[in-house]
Scaffold this active site. Structure first.
Site, mmCIF file in Angstrom:
data_model
loop_
_atom_site.group_PDB
_atom_site.id
_atom_site.type_symbol
_atom_site.label_atom_id
_atom_site.label_comp_id
_atom_site.label_asym_id
_atom_site.label_seq_id
_atom_site.Cartn_x
_atom_site.Cartn_y
_atom_site.Cartn_z
ATOM 1 N N CYS A 130 22.187 22.250 67.146
ATOM 2 C CA CYS A 130 20.946 21.529 67.450
ATOM 3 C C CYS A 130 20.110 22.313 68.453
ATOM 4 C CB CYS A 130 21.281 20.134 67.989
ATOM 5 S SG CYS A 130 19.821 19.175 68.396
ATOM 6 N N CYS A 133 18.230 20.362 71.197
ATOM 7 C CA CYS A 133 19.106 19.811 72.229
ATOM 8 C C CYS A 133 19.562 20.865 73.227
ATOM 9 C CB CYS A 133 20.352 19.197 71.600
ATOM 10 S SG CYS A 133 20.044 18.296 70.083
ATOM 11 N N ASP A 134 19.845 22.073 72.775
ATOM 12 C CA ASP A 134 20.591 23.015 73.613
ATOM 13 C C ASP A 134 19.879 24.318 73.955
ATOM 14 O OD1 ASP A 134 22.779 21.289 73.727
ATOM 15 O OD2 ASP A 134 23.472 21.945 71.771
HETATM 16 C C1 LIG Z 1 26.042 18.949 67.909
HETATM 17 C C2 LIG Z 1 24.855 18.025 68.001
HETATM 18 C C3 LIG Z 1 24.225 17.862 69.218
HETATM 19 C C4 LIG Z 1 23.124 17.030 69.322
HETATM 20 N N1 LIG Z 1 22.553 16.871 70.556
HETATM 21 C C5 LIG Z 1 21.489 16.059 70.695
HETATM 22 C C6 LIG Z 1 20.840 15.891 71.961
HETATM 23 O O1 LIG Z 1 21.226 16.499 72.966
HETATM 24 N N2 LIG Z 1 19.765 15.071 72.014
HETATM 25 C C7 LIG Z 1 19.285 14.396 70.930
HETATM 26 O O2 LIG Z 1 18.330 13.622 71.059
HETATM 27 N N3 LIG Z 1 19.869 14.535 69.716
HETATM 28 C C8 LIG Z 1 20.946 15.345 69.573
HETATM 29 N N4 LIG Z 1 21.505 15.520 68.335
HETATM 30 C C9 LIG Z 1 20.949 14.766 67.191
HETATM 31 C C10 LIG Z 1 21.460 13.300 67.238
HETATM 32 O O3 LIG Z 1 22.858 13.300 67.370
HETATM 33 C C11 LIG Z 1 21.040 12.535 65.995
HETATM 34 O O4 LIG Z 1 19.638 12.613 65.839
HETATM 35 C C12 LIG Z 1 21.446 11.062 66.089
HETATM 36 O O5 LIG Z 1 22.828 10.935 66.320
HETATM 37 C C13 LIG Z 1 21.074 10.318 64.815
HETATM 38 O O6 LIG Z 1 21.545 9.006 64.906
HETATM 39 P P1 LIG Z 1 21.851 8.160 63.587
HETATM 40 O O7 LIG Z 1 22.296 6.814 64.053
HETATM 41 O O8 LIG Z 1 20.713 8.249 62.650
HETATM 42 O O9 LIG Z 1 23.045 8.918 62.836
HETATM 43 P P2 LIG Z 1 24.508 9.341 63.278
HETATM 44 O O10 LIG Z 1 24.598 9.630 64.710
HETATM 45 O O11 LIG Z 1 24.878 10.412 62.301
HETATM 46 O O12 LIG Z 1 25.402 8.054 62.993
HETATM 47 C C14 LIG Z 1 25.704 7.661 61.667
HETATM 48 C C15 LIG Z 1 26.641 6.472 61.686
HETATM 49 O O13 LIG Z 1 26.840 6.027 60.347
HETATM 50 C C16 LIG Z 1 28.247 5.902 60.084
HETATM 51 N N5 LIG Z 1 28.455 6.115 58.644
HETATM 52 C C17 LIG Z 1 28.132 7.207 57.901
HETATM 53 N N6 LIG Z 1 28.445 6.995 56.597
HETATM 54 C C18 LIG Z 1 28.964 5.732 56.537
HETATM 55 C C19 LIG Z 1 29.489 4.928 55.473
HETATM 56 N N7 LIG Z 1 29.523 5.372 54.206
HETATM 57 N N8 LIG Z 1 29.969 3.699 55.775
HETATM 58 C C20 LIG Z 1 29.947 3.228 57.057
HETATM 59 N N9 LIG Z 1 29.456 3.952 58.100
HETATM 60 C C21 LIG Z 1 28.981 5.173 57.840
HETATM 61 C C22 LIG Z 1 28.880 6.949 60.999
HETATM 62 O O14 LIG Z 1 30.245 6.654 61.203
HETATM 63 C C23 LIG Z 1 28.022 6.767 62.243
HETATM 64 O O15 LIG Z 1 28.452 5.622 62.955
HETATM 65 C C24 LIG Z 1 22.628 16.344 68.184
HETATM 66 C C25 LIG Z 1 23.257 16.506 66.950
HETATM 67 C C26 LIG Z 1 24.356 17.338 66.843
HETATM 68 C C27 LIG Z 1 25.044 17.497 65.516
#
Ligand SMILES: Cc1cc2nc3c(=O)[nH]c(=O)nc-3n(C[C@H](O)[C@H](O)[C@H](O)COP(=O)(O)OP(=O)(O)OC[C@H]3O[C@@H](n4cnc5c(N)ncnc54)[C@H](O)[C@@H]3O)c2cc1C
Length: 298
Positions: A130, A133-134
């Site tokens: 990301c 983020c970093d």
């Molecule tokens: C290494 C890394 C570092 C990051 N650092 C930052 C940062 O510093 N700052 C920042 O703002 N953003 C950061 N991001 C981006 C951020 O993590 C995402 O934008 C954010 O988590 C998105 O949230 P979300 O709820 O859409 O999805 P996710 O966080 O992906 O959550 C998805 C959820 O859905 C669930 N799920 C998936 N499929 C199913 C299914 N079939 N049935 C039931 N549950 C399911 C998962 O278990 C999880 O609970 C980073 C991303 C990565 C990969």
């Protein structure tokens, strides 16, 4: 029959859950886990209200805030299929089947990994997926970006503003990014290495180098950081054929209401067709989706 089912326990799902619970909707939230992608982020430094917080601690905070409301939660359960019925939806999981009048899909995405030795070991210790983020952690340092598509080259150009030296590594003979971006990277002094195969990451406590094969010879690039920008895959297999997806497999939504192509199904967070993917964006979208689902139901 419930009012609403939320799929996902990341930032978008937790935020949608908090907003729907406050509207007193009869809600079930189903999640494989509550860490989502932020569980992979060592430190988060761009979520308002927290100058610097561990990704896992922020995820715990989202979950405990959600649990302070009257909301039914099925954790460690995976949704495998969504079926549209006449005026409701059926959600099938690995444990059972549930019905609701509206859905919010917040299932996020998975970043693609290279799958080479020590990639996991140096995650958060030099390796990142990301850039937003970093990037600031690598001011004045040597960094590599893996991936010659637009995302990779854009990331490399961005890094030239902070880093001492930027390398772009691509396994194909040429980059697939737009020419204008490639020219910009060259102009900013980025060094492009094509037709190379990364074989491992090396270092002690922190990342120190990227090892790759080129023209049959093993080379080591000494870097403090490596951004892997080879794409991410939205978790949408269980809604294929139900809602419209774009060519990346992301759910297409109306940007004002976060409603999908199917009335009554909303989506938010990294799973939707928005370019920027961040925690603050996902929580905001989860809140909008829940408020719009509430209006739809009433
Ligand atoms: C290494 C890394 C570092 C990051 N650092 C930052 C940062 O510093 N700052 C920042 O703002 N953003 C950061 N991001 C981006 C951020 O993590 C995402 O934008 C954010 O988590 C998105 O949230 P979300 O709820 O859409 O999805 P996710 O966080 O992906 O959550 C998805 C959820 O859905 C669930 N799920 C998936 N499929 C199913 C299914 N079939 N049935 C039931 N549950 C399911 C998962 O278990 C999880 O609970 C980073 C991303 C990565 C990969």
């Amino acid at each position: 029959m419930r009012d609403l089912i939320i799929i996902g326990g990341g930032p978008a799902g937790c935020s949608a859950g908090i907003y729907s619970a406050r509207k007193k909707l009869d809600t079930l939230l189903i999640a494989k886990d509550f860490t989502g992608q932020i569980g992979h982020s060592a430190w988060v430094e761009n979520y308002p209200g927290f100058e610097r917080v561990k990704g896992l601690d922020l995820a715990k905070g989202f979950k405990s805030h959600l649990e302070s409301f009257d909301i039914e939660i099925n954790e460690f359960e995976e949704v495998v299929e969504v079926v549209k019925k006449k005026d409701f939806f059926s959600v099938i999981t690995d444990e059972g089947e549930y019905e609701a009048r509206a859905l919010i899909i917040c299932s996020g995405a998975k970043t693609k990994k290279l799958g080479v030795p020590n990639e996991e070991k140096f995650l958060g210790k030099g390796i990142s997926y990301c850039i937003t983020c970093d990037e600031s952690s690598f001011e004045g340092k040597n960094v590599a970006v893996v991936g010659g598509g637009n995302a990779g080259v854009e990331a490399a150009v961005e890094l030239t503003r902070f880093a001492k030296r930027v390398y772009l590594l691509e396994c194909e003979e040429s980059l697939s990014a737009d020419e204008v971006l490639v020219e910009r990277l060259q102009k900013e002094g980025g060094k492009i290495i094509t037709a190379c195969e990364i074989t491992e990451f090396k270092g002690g406590e922190e990342l120190e180098g990227v090892v790759y094969m080129k023209d049959g010879k093993e080379e080591t690039l000494e870097v403090d950081g490596c951004f892997i920008e080879i794409g991410s895959k939205p978790n949408t297999d269980f809604v294929k054929g139900v809602v419209d997806l774009n060519d990346k497999g992301e759910i297409v939504v109306d940007p004002k209401t976060f409603e999908t192509s199917v009335k009554g199904i909303f989506a938010a967070g990294d799973v939707v067709d928005f370019k920027d993917k961040q925690i603050v964006i996902a929580t905001g979208q989860g809140a909008i989706a829940a408020l719009c689902a509430y209006r739809h139901l009433s």
